[in-house]
Design a protein around this motif. Sequence first.
Motif, PDB file in Angstrom:
ATOM      1  N   LYS A   1     -10.468  -3.247   5.667  1.00 13.09           N
ATOM      2  CA  LYS A   1      -9.287  -2.542   5.152  1.00 13.09           C
ATOM      3  C   LYS A   1      -8.001  -3.226   5.613  1.00 13.09           C
ATOM      4  CE  LYS A   1      -6.874   1.884   5.147  1.00 13.09           C
ATOM      5  NZ  LYS A   1      -5.509   1.538   5.519  1.00 13.09           N
TER       6      LYS A   1
ATOM      7  N   HIS B   1      -9.810   2.318   0.373  1.00 13.83           N
ATOM      8  CA  HIS B   1      -9.178   2.730   1.630  1.00 13.83           C
ATOM      9  C   HIS B   1      -9.173   4.251   1.760  1.00 13.83           C
ATOM     10  CE1 HIS B   1      -6.647  -1.225   1.542  1.00 13.83           C
ATOM     11  NE2 HIS B   1      -7.935  -1.426   1.632  1.00 13.83           N
TER      12      HIS B   1
ATOM     13  N   ASP C   1      -3.098   6.342   2.492  1.00 13.67           N
ATOM     14  CA  ASP C   1      -3.533   5.523   1.354  1.00 13.67           C
ATOM     15  C   ASP C   1      -3.637   6.375   0.086  1.00 13.67           C
ATOM     16  OD1 ASP C   1      -4.881   4.030   3.893  1.00 13.67           O
ATOM     17  OD2 ASP C   1      -4.358   2.595   2.334  1.00 13.67           O
TER      18      ASP C   1
ATOM     19  N   GLU D   1      -4.940  -5.110   3.439  1.00 13.25           N
ATOM     20  CA  GLU D   1      -3.494  -4.856   3.494  1.00 13.25           C
ATOM     21  C   GLU D   1      -2.726  -6.174   3.631  1.00 13.25           C
ATOM     22  OE1 GLU D   1      -3.131  -2.134   2.489  1.00 13.25           O
ATOM     23  OE2 GLU D   1      -4.296  -0.604   3.508  1.00 13.25           O
TER      24      GLU D   1
ATOM     25  N   GLU E   1      -6.955   0.176  -2.763  1.00 14.86           N
ATOM     26  CA  GLU E   1      -6.476   1.412  -2.133  1.00 14.86           C
ATOM     27  C   GLU E   1      -7.475   2.540  -2.306  1.00 14.86           C
ATOM     28  OE1 GLU E   1      -4.306   1.304  -0.087  1.00 14.86           O
ATOM     29  OE2 GLU E   1      -2.964  -0.302  -0.656  1.00 14.86           O
TER      30      GLU E   1
ATOM     31  N   MET F   1       0.805  -1.183   0.000  1.00 18.48           N
ATOM     32  CA  MET F   1       0.000   0.000   0.000  1.00 18.48           C
ATOM     33  C   MET F   1       0.833   1.224   0.000  1.00 18.48           C
ATOM     34  SD  MET F   1      -1.668   0.401   3.579  1.00 18.48           S
ATOM     35  CE  MET F   1      -2.280   1.486   4.451  1.00 18.48           C
ATOM     36  N   TYR F   2       1.912   1.148   0.660  1.00 20.66           N
ATOM     37  CA  TYR F   2       2.571   2.396   0.937  1.00 20.66           C
ATOM     38  C   TYR F   2       3.995   2.346   0.442  1.00 20.66           C
ATOM     39  CZ  TYR F   2      -1.146   1.864   4.213  1.00 20.66           C
ATOM     40  OH  TYR F   2      -2.337   1.629   4.796  1.00 20.66           O
TER      41      TYR F   2
END
Length: 337
Positions: A93, A183, A151, A97, A180, A1-2
């Motif tokens: 959520k 999210h 997000d 992830e 995402e 995600m990040y």
Amino acid sequence: MYTQSFNVPDAPDGKTVPLAPSKEDAALQAAFDTRIDADGRIEPQDWMPEAYRKTLVRQISQHAHSEIVGMLPEGNWISRAPSLKRKAILIAKVQDEGGHGLYLYSAAETLGTSRDQMLEGLHSGRAKYSSIFNYPTLTWADVGVIGWLVDGAAIMNQIPLCRCSYGPYARAMVRVCKEESFHQRQGYEALLVMMTGTEEQKAMVQDAVDRWWWKCLAMFGPPDADSPNSAQGMRWGIKRVSNDDLRQKFVDATVPQAKVLGVTLPDPDLKWNEERQHHDYGRIDWNEFWETVNGNGPCNKERLATRVKAHNDGQWVRDAALAHARKQQSRNMKEAA
Ligand SMILES: [Fe+2]
Ligand SMILES: [Fe+2]
């Protein structure tokens, strides 16, 4: 995600990989270059330079680690969500992830690195993950702000990865980006509701925005001038948009959202630049960023300890799954005999 641009070097493992291919590999290298130049995809069975493989393993595994470590700060709020609806959304959520981590570990495994090796890197503290998860989630508003901004930054970073030259990574990102988007929206919507509440709730949202804004800008990674690996990533079609360009897109997209929400972004230098047709913004504290990347953020130790404990506590599940698989296999073999 990040992501934090995913070109942060892991701690050295004592091995060196030659950057230039040997002479024997010249023809293979030429075929690889031709495919990259034609914007084609590289698949697991294809020849690839070792440096390309190594870069991808590092990037995809850092990305996978970020997904599963990212479950922790928000997971802390599942038991404290303010309503059944918010709890259900947050559980979904956080589960997403975990799924992102699984897609990404699988993509990295196609490059010849096992999941055990990658997890060992994470748990020993050698492998990096996004520094954003080394900050605490102090109030319920943090959960909303993480969805909206963290997000949101992840989407900016990850949409170009859907066009990454390595096929399994690019395909994994298509589904990840769709999730995402949910999210980001659930976080923004939770904040919109809080902003119709009491003065105390509004102040809580503003406080969370104040604490997360600069850290989200740093998520895009160091300025282009200080990102020597970026050019090679671009050349290989792994990285499509530079750190500064992604950061600018994020700022430009977020300013109007902040206005609708009714919060102030904590940057006195943030203003529209008519000439550039973009927002100008203030200076990011890169010292703080590097301190956190290098293990000295407020929650680094806690996050890693929680992750290692979760892994160890899950050992019986892995053992049971393996025992079941062995039993199935021997039953199948007996039936076939
Ligand atoms: Fe994710
Ligand atoms: Fe996410």
